[in-house]
Write a protein that holds these residues in place. Structure first.
Motif, mmCIF file in Angstrom:
data_model
loop_
_atom_site.group_PDB
_atom_site.id
_atom_site.type_symbol
_atom_site.label_atom_id
_atom_site.label_comp_id
_atom_site.label_asym_id
_atom_site.label_seq_id
_atom_site.Cartn_x
_atom_site.Cartn_y
_atom_site.Cartn_z
ATOM 1 N N GLU A 200 0.728 -1.297 0.288
ATOM 2 C CA GLU A 200 -0.143 0.061 -0.142
ATOM 3 C C GLU A 200 1.081 1.334 0.311
ATOM 4 O OE1 GLU A 200 -1.441 4.140 1.246
ATOM 5 O OE2 GLU A 200 -0.528 2.243 2.986
ATOM 6 N N PHE A 201 0.475 1.607 -1.431
ATOM 7 C CA PHE A 201 1.589 3.355 -1.430
ATOM 8 C C PHE A 201 0.748 3.709 -2.516
ATOM 9 C CE2 PHE A 201 3.508 0.759 -4.569
ATOM 10 C CZ PHE A 201 3.612 1.659 -5.354
ATOM 11 N N ASP A 202 0.909 6.203 -1.576
ATOM 12 C CA ASP A 202 0.278 6.152 -2.392
ATOM 13 C C ASP A 202 -1.047 6.232 -2.089
ATOM 14 O OD1 ASP A 202 2.157 7.751 -3.287
ATOM 15 O OD2 ASP A 202 2.601 6.857 -5.444
ATOM 16 N N GLY A 203 -1.930 6.365 -1.686
ATOM 17 C CA GLY A 203 -3.261 5.329 -1.231
ATOM 18 C C GLY A 203 -4.116 4.240 -2.267
ATOM 19 N N MET A 204 -3.243 3.716 -2.562
ATOM 20 C CA MET A 204 -3.827 2.529 -2.945
ATOM 21 C C MET A 204 -2.908 1.399 -2.857
ATOM 22 S SD MET A 204 -4.748 1.303 -6.233
ATOM 23 C CE MET A 204 -5.544 2.286 -7.466
ATOM 24 N N TYR A 205 -3.634 0.106 -2.680
ATOM 25 C CA TYR A 205 -2.701 -0.691 -2.723
ATOM 26 C C TYR A 205 -2.858 -2.062 -3.867
ATOM 27 C CZ TYR A 205 -4.687 -0.656 1.930
ATOM 28 O OH TYR A 205 -5.156 -0.361 3.540
ATOM 29 N N ILE B 121 -1.769 -5.884 -10.011
ATOM 30 C CA ILE B 121 -3.239 -5.900 -9.980
ATOM 31 C C ILE B 121 -3.516 -4.718 -9.233
ATOM 32 C CG2 ILE B 121 -5.125 -6.782 -8.999
ATOM 33 C CD1 ILE B 121 -3.548 -9.818 -9.725
ATOM 34 N N LYS B 122 -3.579 -3.511 -9.113
ATOM 35 C CA LYS B 122 -3.980 -2.194 -8.224
ATOM 36 C C LYS B 122 -6.050 -2.786 -7.993
ATOM 37 C CE LYS B 122 -1.189 0.765 -10.973
ATOM 38 N NZ LYS B 122 -1.237 2.022 -11.961
ATOM 39 N N ASP B 123 -5.944 -1.759 -6.985
ATOM 40 C CA ASP B 123 -7.420 -2.352 -6.321
ATOM 41 C C ASP B 123 -8.653 -1.085 -7.381
ATOM 42 O OD1 ASP B 123 -9.651 -2.508 -4.954
ATOM 43 O OD2 ASP B 123 -9.067 -0.735 -2.994
ATOM 44 N N GLU B 124 -7.999 -1.128 -7.777
ATOM 45 C CA GLU B 124 -9.826 -0.098 -8.835
ATOM 46 C C GLU B 124 -10.951 0.339 -8.475
ATOM 47 O OE1 GLU B 124 -7.823 1.738 -11.094
ATOM 48 O OE2 GLU B 124 -5.933 0.102 -12.306
ATOM 49 N N ASP B 125 -11.052 -1.606 -8.045
ATOM 50 C CA ASP B 125 -12.826 -0.919 -7.873
ATOM 51 C C ASP B 125 -13.409 -0.395 -5.789
ATOM 52 O OD1 ASP B 125 -13.179 -1.965 -9.753
ATOM 53 O OD2 ASP B 125 -13.832 -3.873 -8.920
ATOM 54 N N GLY B 126 -11.268 -0.029 -5.041
ATOM 55 C CA GLY B 126 -11.903 0.553 -4.108
ATOM 56 C C GLY B 126 -12.106 -0.230 -2.954
ATOM 57 N N ILE B 127 -12.486 -1.188 -3.035
ATOM 58 C CA ILE B 127 -12.468 -2.450 -2.227
ATOM 59 C C ILE B 127 -11.750 -2.263 -0.502
ATOM 60 C CG2 ILE B 127 -12.410 -4.546 -1.651
ATOM 61 C CD1 ILE B 127 -12.403 -5.464 -4.260
ATOM 62 N N MET B 128 -10.832 -1.722 -0.225
ATOM 63 C CA MET B 128 -10.182 -1.678 0.449
ATOM 64 C C MET B 128 -10.318 0.177 0.983
ATOM 65 S SD MET B 128 -8.617 -3.936 1.729
ATOM 66 C CE MET B 128 -8.592 -3.667 2.156
ATOM 67 N N ALA B 129 -10.623 1.008 0.405
ATOM 68 C CA ALA B 129 -10.656 2.400 1.404
ATOM 69 C C ALA B 129 -11.003 2.160 2.132
ATOM 70 C CB ALA B 129 -11.828 3.110 -0.378
ATOM 71 N N ALA B 130 -11.947 1.668 2.652
ATOM 72 C CA ALA B 130 -12.190 2.250 4.415
ATOM 73 C C ALA B 130 -11.388 1.528 4.670
ATOM 74 C CB ALA B 130 -13.427 1.314 4.707
ATOM 75 N N GLY B 131 -9.777 0.577 4.620
ATOM 76 C CA GLY B 131 -8.735 0.110 5.122
ATOM 77 C C GLY B 131 -9.488 -1.322 5.583
ATOM 78 N N ILE B 132 -7.406 -2.237 5.842
ATOM 79 C CA ILE B 132 -8.134 -3.355 6.628
ATOM 80 C C ILE B 132 -8.893 -3.914 7.052
ATOM 81 C CG2 ILE B 132 -6.655 -4.899 6.672
ATOM 82 C CD1 ILE B 132 -4.131 -3.447 5.335
ATOM 83 N N THR B 133 -9.612 -5.018 7.250
ATOM 84 C CA THR B 133 -10.480 -5.033 8.038
ATOM 85 C C THR B 133 -10.525 -7.284 7.777
ATOM 86 O OG1 THR B 133 -12.467 -4.927 6.944
ATOM 87 C CG2 THR B 133 -11.652 -3.617 8.546
ATOM 88 N N SER B 134 -10.974 -8.067 8.373
ATOM 89 C CA SER B 134 -10.510 -9.064 7.560
ATOM 90 C C SER B 134 -11.821 -9.252 6.524
ATOM 91 C CB SER B 134 -11.642 -10.375 9.275
ATOM 92 O OG SER B 134 -10.763 -10.373 10.293
ATOM 93 N N ASP B 135 -12.720 -8.433 6.501
ATOM 94 C CA ASP B 135 -14.061 -8.376 5.844
ATOM 95 C C ASP B 135 -13.307 -8.083 4.530
ATOM 96 O OD1 ASP B 135 -15.755 -10.051 7.045
ATOM 97 O OD2 ASP B 135 -16.951 -8.304 7.831
ATOM 98 N N SER B 136 -12.691 -6.985 4.738
ATOM 99 C CA SER B 136 -12.252 -6.416 3.406
ATOM 100 C C SER B 136 -11.491 -7.068 2.923
ATOM 101 C CB SER B 136 -11.690 -4.750 3.892
ATOM 102 O OG SER B 136 -10.483 -4.905 4.953
ATOM 103 N N ALA B 137 -9.912 -7.395 3.584
ATOM 104 C CA ALA B 137 -9.367 -8.441 3.021
ATOM 105 C C ALA B 137 -9.444 -9.867 2.162
ATOM 106 C CB ALA B 137 -8.422 -9.177 4.349
ATOM 107 N N LYS B 138 -10.586 -9.980 2.176
ATOM 108 C CA LYS B 138 -11.388 -11.965 1.846
ATOM 109 C C LYS B 138 -12.035 -11.054 0.652
ATOM 110 C CE LYS B 138 -12.479 -14.714 5.755
ATOM 111 N NZ LYS B 138 -11.573 -15.697 5.286
ATOM 112 N N ALA B 139 -12.603 -10.030 1.035
ATOM 113 C CA ALA B 139 -13.053 -9.066 -0.853
ATOM 114 C C ALA B 139 -12.211 -9.271 -1.238
ATOM 115 C CB ALA B 139 -13.604 -7.991 -0.099
ATOM 116 N N TYR B 140 -10.986 -8.663 -1.061
ATOM 117 C CA TYR B 140 -10.408 -7.704 -2.074
ATOM 118 C C TYR B 140 -8.346 -9.430 -2.632
ATOM 119 C CZ TYR B 140 -6.064 -5.853 -3.644
ATOM 120 O OH TYR B 140 -4.511 -5.372 -4.822
#
Length: 263
Positions: A185-190, A204-223
């Motif tokens: 994670e750098f420059d605001g992008m995972y 592969i970049k997080d183009e869909d903003g899945i991690m926009a709210a930060g890292i949680t167990s749920d967001s990690a699985k989704a990403y």
């Protein structure tokens, strides 16, 4: 076996570049992979006398010469402190210490090998390559460029504030990876790089903003699911495409949780 008709230890990059324009000539580095090939090379071009075996560090970047050994980057305190030991993690299981003392970072990056731990970890950072003719190019562009007669001079890693984690799965230690993964994670992008899939590493970049709210167990699985769905895999003797897709999910999630301090 590979044979050389002539050997030249060049005195400058210009000399090396001119010699390398001839298709039958080859740049030689650590010779760890080239020597396993077959055929005849007209002129072996040795660039070991050009001072490209050092790592320069300042407040803004690391400049890693093409002839720097994998062992040297494995043991470099500054580079490993910056990468939270991700660089060390990526190279420490490559064959053995004797091999890493000879294999060069330039050869690893230039080769763009499908099994490369080195390419995988550097692609996840703010990395550039300096080419003698083409100049400075982002590694993310270089990895997809056609091979030509240019010469890789050094790898440049910008000291962009970063969180990064690297992991790989091997059938046994020192073997080629079944799958390699780096998450950063750098420059605001995972960003995630997947190598040994078994093709060369892809970014592969997080183009869909899945991690926009930060890292949680749920967001990690989704990403992790997102990355797996965007990563082409294939089968070879080390594993099936399905197994590699499964590992992509597991390693991506694991690395994400690690950089988020959730382990």
């Amino acid at each position: 076996m590979i044979t050389f008709q002539k050997y030249v230890k060049v005195q400058s990059l210009d000399e090396a570049y001119e010699l390398n324009k001839t298709r039958k000539n080859r740049i030689i580095g650590g010779m760890m992979w080239l020597r396993t090939g077959r055929g005849s090379v007209n002129t072996a071009i040795d660039i070991s006398g050009l001072g490209l075996d050092t790592i320069e560090e300042d407040d803004e970047e690391f400049k890693i010469g093409a002839m720097v050994s994998l062992r040297k980057i494995e043991k470099h305190e500054g580079l490993n402190s910056y990468s939270n030991n991700a660089v060390q993690s990526a190279v420490k299981d490559i064959v053995g210490v004797q091999f890493r003392n000879m294999a060069t970072v330039g050869g690893s990056i230039w080769g763009r090998f499908g099994f490369s731990d080195v390419l995988t970890v550097f692609l996840a950072m703010d990395t550039y390559v300096e080419l003698h003719n083409a100049g400075i190019v982002p590694l993310s562009e270089f990895v997809n460029m056609k091979r030509d007669d240019d010469i890789l001079v050094r790898i440049i890693v910008k000291k962009t504030p970063i969180k990064i984690s690297y992991s790989a799965v091997r059938a046994q230690r020192t073997d080629f990876p079944v799958l390699a993964c780096a998450v950063s994670e750098f420059d605001g992008m995972y960003k995630t790089t997947i190598g040994a899939r078994p093709g060369k590493a892809i970014l592969i970049k997080d183009e869909d903003g899945i991690m926009a709210a930060g890292i949680t167990s749920d967001s990690a699985k989704a990403y992790a699911d997102y990355v797996a769905s965007h990563t082409p895999t294939d089968s070879n003797l080390r594993g099936s495409a399905e197994y590699r897709t499964h590992l992509t999910k597991v390693l991506t999630e694991r690395n994400l949780l690690r950089i988020g301090g959730i382990e």
